[in-house]
Write an enzyme that holds these catalytic residues in place. Structure first.
Site: not given
Length: 501
Positions: A17, A186
């Protein structure tokens, strides 16, 4: 590859991420650290291709006992890194506690203590935006269904300009259920560009999904969307979740991850161009493998550190504990070598449940990891070793018997649970010393061996490394002893190296 090109991935290990920011001529990157401590790794680059690890922004995951034991799928999820008001800021969502931020005047710290902006379950992937045109500040976050029962939507807030709190209860600004074919939306990253509010956010799941872009004239919407990066006919599955950065010369680039099983989430660099007001990432929306380097000054090859001589008993920035550490697990001294105390541990000795395992990321390319070990503890049952950790794990090391002798042992545990079992035949380790090695081949297939004085000899069958939930496999060093009174003594590791195959 020649000097004018680079090859993906640019970070070939589990830097999950990623988010990136440009400050002057420097680029900085942070990534998820989940339940490992210290958290929020900080990486630096001058060319977006060669990166070094310079520290961590989060010394401990919690001031309390929430992370006294491993919680591998908890903690720091998908942080966002920004530079505003001459300070670095990192926002993230802890799925069990809420949205936090830390900040610092310099990327190397000191960083502030974590501030909880919004408490709640399932609040993840938080990202701020300071609108330099209006002076307004905003925050967007996603949702984890495992904690909240909600997913596939992005919630926006007005935020205090000083980043210390939110000014409203939040509004759903993008509802993925209303977009045909979209699911598991997301990881939003929030920007202001060309008169638009932009949200770059992935959907479709980390292994099979795509990267989306959303734009609106107002922060609270309505937003229109496009898919701007997807696998197409490449081998890069689920190109997913990352950050957009503009270089001083005006080039645009996007750093994102690819899920690679036991190797975790490796990081790719994609060119970005703008067409008809929308970003086009990679090669017309497909990930590139080899590409022209960014137009930045040439830099020497660099990568996050792996080797460690442990000078003065100190371990390098590449190491993280599997939970918040306690005092005394590692002791400093005047020489070289890492002295780990054989921490007394009750019950079955399952490395997946122990907080005092010192870990670093499993390299994404074939390599061999080696370390020398001396078991100084005289405690019967004391043991220490080199491990490959995941849902399944295997380790090779030294163990002291009830008669005081030390043997080389090799053990493993299956992903399905159950206790450890022998993976190889024990053999004497004269002087309580051994050189330990694990060769990690294609597919993260691991072959263990050890030298107890007569050269390296293989031990046991090949072990196939496995990921943990959200986390790639890890290399680990540990020392432990059975329950009992008093100090169990140390084990000393020296000369940790990782050599490309």
């Amino acid at each position: 590859m020649d000097a004018d090109t680079y090859t993906n991935p640019v970070l070939d290990a589990d830097w999950s991420d990623p988010d990136v920011v440009c400050v002057g001529d420097d680029f900085y990157l942070t990534a998820s650290s989940f339940g490992r401590s210290p958290g929020l790794p900080l990486l630096h680059s001058r060319d977006l291709v060669n990166w070094t690890l310079i520290g961590h922004a989060l010394e401990r995951l919690s001031p309390g006992e929430e992370f006294a034991a491993p919680r591998h799928d908890c903690g720091v999820w998908a942080p966002s890194l920004r530079y505003h008001d001459e300070r670095f800021w990192i926002f993230w969502g802890d799925p069990d506690r809420g949205v936090f931020q830390v900040n610092a005047p310099d990327v190397r710290g000191p960083w502030s203590s974590p501030l909880l902006l919004k408490a709640g379950k399932g609040l993840i992937d938080a990202c701020p935006l300071w609108d330099e045109e209006t002076g307004e500040a905003y925050l967007v976050h996603a949702w984890a269904r495992s904690r909240s029962g909600v997913k596939n939507r992005l919630t926006g807030h007005r935020m205090r300009a000083d980043g210390t709190g939110l000014l409203d209860e939040g509004t759903v600004i993008v509802d993925g259920d209303r977009i045909p074919g979209w699911f598991t939306l997301e990881g939003p990253k929030l920007y202001r560009h060309d008169g638009w509010f932009w949200i770059l956010a992935p959907a479709g799941g980390v292994e099979t999904g795509w990267q989306g872009a959303f734009r609106s004239r107002g922060f609270f919407g309505p937003y229109e969307e496009r898919i701007v990066l997807e696998q197409k006919d490449t081998g890069v599955n689920g190109p997913h979740q990352g950050g957009w950065v503009r270089t001083p010369s005006g080039e645009d680039w996007f750093l994102h991850f690819q899920q690679r099983g036991p190797y975790g989430r490796v990081v790719h660099l994609q060119p970005v161009r703008w067409e008809h007001g929308w970003p086009v990432i990679g090669d017309d929306g497909a990930p590139v493998t080899v590409h022209r380097r960014p137009a930045l000054p040439p830099q020497p090859p660099a990568a996050p550190a792996t080797d460690d001589a442990f000078p003065g008993g100190r371990y390098g920035v590449q190491w993280q504990w599997t939970a918040d550490p306690a005092d005394g697990w590692a002791t400093r001294h005047s020489g070289d070598g890492l002295r780990l105390v054989c921490v007394r541990s009750g019950g079955p000795h399952d490395l997946r449940t122990l907080p005092h395992v010192l870990t670093q990321r499993l390299p994404g390319s074939p390599c061999a990891a080696e370390v020398e070990l001396r078991l100084d503890s005289g405690e019967a049952g004391a043991r220490a070793g080199l491990a490959v950790l995941g849902d399944a794990y295997s380790w090779i090391g030294l163990q002291r018997g009830t008669d005081g002798s030390v043997h080389l042992v090799h053990r493993f545990a299956e992903a399905a649970g159950g206790g450890e079992r022998d993976a190889g035949h024990a053999r004497p380790a004269p002087g309580g010393r051994a050189r330990l090695r694990v060769e990690i081949g294609p597919g993260a297939r691991c072959r263990f061996s050890a030298d107890t004085g007569d050269g390296f000899r293989p031990s046991g069958p090949v072990f196939a490394a496995t990921a943990w939930r959200w986390v790639g496999a890890l290399l680990g060093l540990f020392a432990l002893a059975p329950d009992g009174p008093g100090h169990a003594g140390p084990a000393t590791f020296t000369g940790f190296t990782v050599t490309p195959a």
